[in-house]
Scaffold this active site. Structure first.
Site, PDB file in Angstrom:
ATOM      1  N   ARG A 135      11.403  -3.748  -7.724  1.00  0.00           N
ATOM      2  CA  ARG A 135      11.652  -2.317  -7.516  1.00  0.00           C
ATOM      3  C   ARG A 135      13.056  -1.961  -8.003  1.00  0.00           C
ATOM      4  O   ARG A 135      13.798  -2.830  -8.469  1.00  0.00           O
ATOM      5  CB  ARG A 135      11.453  -1.933  -6.042  1.00  0.00           C
ATOM      6  CG  ARG A 135      12.196  -2.801  -5.064  1.00  0.00           C
ATOM      7  CD  ARG A 135      11.571  -2.774  -3.666  1.00  0.00           C
ATOM      8  NE  ARG A 135      12.189  -3.740  -2.779  1.00  0.00           N
ATOM      9  CZ  ARG A 135      13.232  -3.492  -2.007  1.00  0.00           C
ATOM     10  NH1 ARG A 135      13.756  -2.284  -1.980  1.00  0.00           N
ATOM     11  NH2 ARG A 135      13.747  -4.429  -1.237  1.00  0.00           N
ATOM     12  N   TYR A 146      29.769  -6.434   2.082  1.00  0.00           N
ATOM     13  CA  TYR A 146      29.068  -6.181   0.814  1.00  0.00           C
ATOM     14  C   TYR A 146      30.111  -6.092  -0.303  1.00  0.00           C
ATOM     15  O   TYR A 146      29.966  -6.709  -1.365  1.00  0.00           O
ATOM     16  CB  TYR A 146      28.270  -4.884   0.940  1.00  0.00           C
ATOM     17  CG  TYR A 146      27.628  -4.380  -0.339  1.00  0.00           C
ATOM     18  CD1 TYR A 146      26.534  -5.028  -0.900  1.00  0.00           C
ATOM     19  CD2 TYR A 146      28.116  -3.234  -0.983  1.00  0.00           C
ATOM     20  CE1 TYR A 146      25.941  -4.551  -2.068  1.00  0.00           C
ATOM     21  CE2 TYR A 146      27.531  -2.753  -2.137  1.00  0.00           C
ATOM     22  CZ  TYR A 146      26.435  -3.412  -2.681  1.00  0.00           C
ATOM     23  OH  TYR A 146      25.853  -2.944  -3.830  1.00  0.00           O
ATOM     24  N   ALA A 150      31.499  -9.469  -1.248  1.00  0.00           N
ATOM     25  CA  ALA A 150      30.580 -10.233  -2.109  1.00  0.00           C
ATOM     26  C   ALA A 150      30.641  -9.725  -3.546  1.00  0.00           C
ATOM     27  O   ALA A 150      30.659 -10.502  -4.502  1.00  0.00           O
ATOM     28  CB  ALA A 150      29.153 -10.124  -1.561  1.00  0.00           C
TER      29      ALA A 150
END
Ligand code: NAP
Length: 291
Positions: free
Chosen positions: A20, A152, A155
């Site tokens: 997706r 997030y 990372a």
């Protein structure tokens, strides 16, 4: 010269996370223009329509190191690969204080170690080919972090740092590296399928990390970025004669990147004299570029 288009010749792409979002859009646009796609999904299936032989789908969770090495080896077994796209990823909203070890480990595992595993597995083949292009989908959060998405961002910053070093190491081998830093694009990214929110959020962070989480919840389904145009822009950069190390996508992301660069430059200037005065005395020699 920037933005000069090569005459497009068919390329072979390896893309993680084509189930997706950006990944699926990559597969659709590439197959439509005649390229060959080797894509991964976690269950090994894909509903992307493709003429026979031009789409191969492997099952892969990027947190499984053994599976990454096997899938990458199998992908290169059918011939050279021109472009590797590290696309698979998901978000975590939490204050820095409140995220659990498991939440932090997982977001680093998928968003940093996943691409790192793919890159390490692919490099021996790319070096042998003496060509290739590694495209890492990071985020505007990977160059300009906001409250509430610190892990997030960490990372993605890690992937940005790795990419900058990698670009220097592989340039002499004719391998290119590009980081793509999107702003808010209307994929599944802000749905519960991809964005996790830590249940530990403390009320003291309501006005900062909490407000960011609320903002993203309201933005879901209304993100300004069009993934079709985003992927077309990435293909334009990859096809160009001089691909960039950084490709920032979306007016929201470009505004944030501009603000970050101005703030960084202001800190550098305001504290330049202090920073410049920290060498040994006159006996100090210029050390050259620091590692
Ligand atoms: N959309 C945005 O606004 C935005 C902004 C900045 C950066 N990005 C980055 O763009 C990339 C693609 O995100 P998207 O917007 O397309 O989101 P998306 O629509 O939610 O798609 C995420 C994809 O990543 C896959 N994935 C997640 N965890 C995985 C794992 N452990 N192993 C393998 N595949 C995994 C998903 O597979 P499943 O279907 O199996 O879950 C899915 O194919 C991500 O790296 C994201 O951080 C997106």
């Amino acid at each position: 010269m920037l933005h000069t288009l090569d005459t497009h010749t068919s390329k072979t792409w390896f893309i993680t996370g084509i189930s997706r979002g950006f990944g699926k859009e990559f597969a659709c646009q590439l197959l439509a223009r005649g390229d060959i796609v080797i894509g991964t999904t976690r269950d090994g299936t894909s509903d992307v329509a493709a003429s026979a032989g031009r789409l191969t789908v492997f099952a892969l969770d990027v947190t499984d190191g053994g599976a990454v090495r096997k899938v990458v080896a199998d992908a290169f077994a059918s011939g050279p690969i021109d472009v590797i796209v590290n696309n698979a990823g998901y978000g975590l909203m939490s204050s820095i204080e409140n995220a659990t070890d498991a939440e932090i480990d997982r977001v680093m595992d998928v968003n940093f170690h996943g691409p790192r595993r793919i890159i390490q597995a692919a490099l021996p083949y790319l070096r042998r080919q003496r060509r290739g292009h590694i495209v890492n989908i990071t985020s505007i959060a990977g160059i300009a972090a906001g409250a509430g998405s610190g892990y997030y961002a960490a990372a993605k910053y890690a992937l940005e740092g790795l990419s900058q070093s990698l670009a220097r190491e592989v340039a002499p081998l004719d391998i290119k590296v590009t980081c793509v830093e999107p702003g808010a694009f209307r994929t599944d990214f802000l749905t519960a399928r991809s964005l996790r929110t830590s249940s530990m959020m403390d009320s003291d962070y309501a006005a900062t990390a909490g407000a960011s989480a609320d903002y993203l919840a309201k933005l879901a389904g209304r993100q300004p970025g069009d993934p079709v145009k985003g992927v077309t822009a990435i293909l334009q950069a990859v096809d160009s004669a001089n691909p960039p190390l950084h490709l920032v996508l979306g007016p929201d992301a470009i505004k944030r990147a501009d603000e970050m660069l101005k703030a960084f430059a202001a800190d550098l200037d305001a504290w330049r004299a202090v920073g410049m005065a920290t060498d040994h005395g006159s006996e100090a020699e210029t050390a050259g570029e620091a590692s």
